[in-house]
Design an enzyme around this catalytic site. Structure first.
Site, PDB file in Angstrom:
ATOM      1  N   LYS A 135      59.895  54.222  43.186  1.00  0.00           N
ATOM      2  CA  LYS A 135      58.721  54.975  43.625  1.00  0.00           C
ATOM      3  C   LYS A 135      59.029  55.567  44.986  1.00  0.00           C
ATOM      4  O   LYS A 135      59.857  55.040  45.722  1.00  0.00           O
ATOM      5  CB  LYS A 135      57.502  54.046  43.731  1.00  0.00           C
TER       6      LYS A 135
HETATM    7  N1  NAD Z   1      49.680  61.153  36.862  1.00  0.00           N
HETATM    8  C1  NAD Z   1      50.256  60.294  36.046  1.00  0.00           C
HETATM    9  O1  NAD Z   1      50.930  60.663  35.078  1.00  0.00           O
HETATM   10  C2  NAD Z   1      50.093  58.813  36.274  1.00  0.00           C
HETATM   11  C3  NAD Z   1      50.779  57.938  35.415  1.00  0.00           C
HETATM   12  C4  NAD Z   1      50.563  56.569  35.541  1.00  0.00           C
HETATM   13  C5  NAD Z   1      49.718  56.105  36.522  1.00  0.00           C
HETATM   14  N2  NAD Z   1      49.093  56.971  37.373  1.00  0.00           N
HETATM   15  C6  NAD Z   1      48.184  56.410  38.364  1.00  0.00           C
HETATM   16  O2  NAD Z   1      46.866  56.840  38.100  1.00  0.00           O
HETATM   17  C7  NAD Z   1      46.129  56.955  39.316  1.00  0.00           C
HETATM   18  C8  NAD Z   1      45.571  58.358  39.437  1.00  0.00           C
HETATM   19  O3  NAD Z   1      46.654  59.276  39.376  1.00  0.00           O
HETATM   20  P1  NAD Z   1      46.407  60.848  39.147  1.00  0.00           P
HETATM   21  O4  NAD Z   1      47.746  61.422  38.861  1.00  0.00           O
HETATM   22  O5  NAD Z   1      45.296  61.057  38.190  1.00  0.00           O
HETATM   23  O6  NAD Z   1      45.965  61.275  40.613  1.00  0.00           O
HETATM   24  P2  NAD Z   1      45.005  62.501  40.994  1.00  0.00           P
HETATM   25  O7  NAD Z   1      45.212  62.688  42.455  1.00  0.00           O
HETATM   26  O8  NAD Z   1      45.220  63.647  40.057  1.00  0.00           O
HETATM   27  O9  NAD Z   1      43.534  61.949  40.679  1.00  0.00           O
HETATM   28  C9  NAD Z   1      42.950  60.876  41.340  1.00  0.00           C
HETATM   29  C10 NAD Z   1      41.443  61.153  41.362  1.00  0.00           C
HETATM   30  O10 NAD Z   1      40.784  59.971  41.793  1.00  0.00           O
HETATM   31  C11 NAD Z   1      39.832  60.314  42.796  1.00  0.00           C
HETATM   32  N3  NAD Z   1      39.696  59.155  43.673  1.00  0.00           N
HETATM   33  C12 NAD Z   1      40.600  58.653  44.555  1.00  0.00           C
HETATM   34  N4  NAD Z   1      40.122  57.541  45.127  1.00  0.00           N
HETATM   35  C13 NAD Z   1      38.900  57.328  44.592  1.00  0.00           C
HETATM   36  C14 NAD Z   1      37.919  56.324  44.768  1.00  0.00           C
HETATM   37  N5  NAD Z   1      38.114  55.317  45.623  1.00  0.00           N
HETATM   38  N6  NAD Z   1      36.782  56.406  44.045  1.00  0.00           N
HETATM   39  C15 NAD Z   1      36.576  57.419  43.167  1.00  0.00           C
HETATM   40  N7  NAD Z   1      37.489  58.406  42.948  1.00  0.00           N
HETATM   41  C16 NAD Z   1      38.626  58.354  43.659  1.00  0.00           C
HETATM   42  C17 NAD Z   1      40.404  61.529  43.495  1.00  0.00           C
HETATM   43  O11 NAD Z   1      39.372  62.287  44.109  1.00  0.00           O
HETATM   44  C18 NAD Z   1      41.062  62.267  42.324  1.00  0.00           C
HETATM   45  O12 NAD Z   1      40.186  63.161  41.664  1.00  0.00           O
HETATM   46  C19 NAD Z   1      47.107  56.520  40.414  1.00  0.00           C
HETATM   47  O13 NAD Z   1      46.966  55.124  40.589  1.00  0.00           O
HETATM   48  C20 NAD Z   1      48.458  56.810  39.795  1.00  0.00           C
HETATM   49  O14 NAD Z   1      49.509  56.032  40.377  1.00  0.00           O
HETATM   50  C21 NAD Z   1      49.261  58.322  37.261  1.00  0.00           C
END
Ligand code: NAD
Length: 445
Positions: A135
């Site tokens: 990461k």
């Molecule tokens: N993108 C991927 O393919 C992927 C894969 C596996 C895991 N993840 C995990 O999923 C999570 C989200 O990733 P993403 O790519 O969707 O990110 P992103 O930035 O696209 O979306 C995150 C969303 O969550 C909201 N947010 C953040 N903190 C918040 C809170 N405390 N309360 C309410 N809303 C909140 C943000 O405003 C945003 O809209 C992370 O933990 C990431 O590591 C992502």
């Protein structure tokens, strides 16, 4: 303040008993409870003990192989020079090159990147793809930076990592705060240094630059697939299933859209700046159009405003935290009223909360299984780039379905065979697979 005092007395007694008998490290403070590295370590230690992992292999697998800290000078638009701190942690190369996202956020820390790198090792092993975990992250606020500043920071970060990344070494991908444009810049910078285009150095690229069809929605699609399996396993019906999603970014919005398409009723969405609630179901396509127009879910006419934190504790069949770490803790776990907790985010539940959820008989789909659709299609992207032959979206989704289905059943049967919860089962399955390969390879020097 001691964490235990925040848990109701009955739960506290049970959880304390469980920790005594299961060997979880006693948690003394909320800070310790919410440290992602300690959370990863505690689950690892517990699963390793259950597996009777020998002490030597336990020492090898519990720490990352390599941790890099880089300081990145960037010329800002106003003429100033700013220096950003970035990390890349490579946890394991036993099963193949390292794989893992890059996060841009103000609260990135080495402990968080370490934990996320280890989770990537376990996640890749759960879905049985030939990668170890890594990461990366940079401490910055991407929302306050211009595209030019982000591009310069990304290119310099990539240049600093030049000897450490590569298609056979370590393959970055997007995570929170980064996107396919970030990956295009990383790919281009790496390629310029190699004097040839190397698309397979990163995944999550735009489709016309060697990205895979289906990658953008892959994590959400994987979530939808494991929810389908969980319902079948528990004898529940989609039509009776109310869902609340926290986070309407890449993972949360795609999961909500795909579940909505299949007939699940999405009754709540919780975001940073407020939540939405509609017991009759939210029209997710209309909400996506609203967000695209105004940049936030706030003000959407098809649901009533709701408090985001309180939404997590409303009654529903499935709760999907898909935003960030540590949102289900000793402070709110006892109030959850879902039947299934499907972890879209990495590390949304603390280890103290795990005990409380177990006491409430909540069926947990752990992050290293539930959100593994993203890295699985990243693997497909890396394969397609190396072949130079690209699949259509139906083929990508068909292969994703095969892997998510098999992984779900592997975790459930491990849980049943070893009489452990789904999270520990997923860790045990993963540690077993990584340890097996590490032993086969042997120790060099
Ligand atoms: N993108 C991927 O393919 C992927 C894969 C596996 C895991 N993840 C995990 O999923 C999570 C989200 O990733 P993403 O790519 O969707 O990110 P992103 O930035 O696209 O979306 C995150 C969303 O969550 C909201 N947010 C953040 N903190 C918040 C809170 N405390 N309360 C309410 N809303 C909140 C943000 O405003 C945003 O809209 C992370 O933990 C990431 O590591 C992502």
């Amino acid at each position: 303040m001691a964490v235990e005092s925040l848990i109701p007395a009955t739960e506290r007694k049970e959880a304390t008993e469980r920790r005594k008998t299961t060997g979880f490290r006693p948690v003394v403070s909320f800070e310790e409870e919410t440290n992602p590295w300690l959370a990863q370590e505690a689950r690892f230690d517990f699963a390793a003990k259950k597996l009777n992992l020998d002490e030597g292999m336990w020492k090898v697998l519990r720490l990352p192989t390599r941790e890099l800290i880089v300081h990145i000078p960037v010329g800002m638009d106003d003429g100033r020079i700013e220096v950003f701190t970035g990390y890349r942690v490579q946890h394991s190369i036993s099963r193949g090159p390292c794989k893992g996202g890059v996060r841009y956020a103000p609260d990135v820390s080495l402990d968080e990147v370490r934990a996320l790198a280890s989770w990537m090792t376990w996640k890749c092993a759960v879905v049985n793809i030939p990668f170890g975990g890594a990461k990366g992250g940079i401490i910055c606020d991407p929302h306050s930076m211009s595209q030019g500043e982000l591009e310069r920071m990304t290119r310099r970060y990539t240049a600093e990592l030049m000897e450490f990344i590569g298609p056979e070494k370590d393959v970055p991908a997007p995570d929170a705060g980064t996107n396919e444009q970030t990956m295009a810049w990383m790919m281009d910078t790496y390629s310029m240094h190699q004097r040839q285009t190397v698309t397979s150095v990163v995944t999550g690229k735009p489709v016309n630059l060697g990205g895979s069809r289906g990658r953008t929605e892959a994590t959400g699609r994987g979530i939808q697939m494991v929810c389908d399996h969980a319902l079948r396993h528990l004898g529940m019906e989609i039509k009776d299933c109310r869902v609340i999603v926290q986070g309407f970014g890449n993972v949360g919005s795609n999961a909500a859209r795909l579940l909505h398409e299949k007939g699940y009723r999405i009754i709540g969405i919780a975001e940073f700046d407020g939540g939405l609630y509609n017991p009759a179901g939210i029209d997710i396509d209309a909400l996506l159009r609203h967000k695209a127009e105004v940049g936030t879910i706030a003000g959407f006419a098809g649901a009533e405003p709701a408090d985001s934190a309180e939404l997590l504790t409303r009654e529903c069949e499935i709760l999907i935290p898909a935003a960030t770490e540590n949102v289900i803790t000793s402070r709110n776990a006892a109030d959850l009223k879902c039947r299934i907790l499907c972890e879209g985010a990495n590390g949304p539940t603390t280890m103290v909360a795990d005990d409380i959820l177990a006491g409430k008989n909540i069926f947990v789909l752990p992050d290293i299984l539930a959100n593994a659709g993203g890295v699985t299609v990243s693997y497909f992207e890396w394969v397609q780039d190396r072949m130079g032959y690209f699949w259509n979206e139906a083929e990508v989704n068909r292969r994703l379905d095969l892997i998510m289905t098999e992984s779900f059943h592997d975790v459930i049967s491990y849980a049943q065979t070893h009489n452990v919860n789904n999270r520990i089962a997923a860790y045990m399955l993963a540690i077993d697979r990584v340890a097996y390969t590490a032993r086969q390879r042997g120790m060099y020097a």
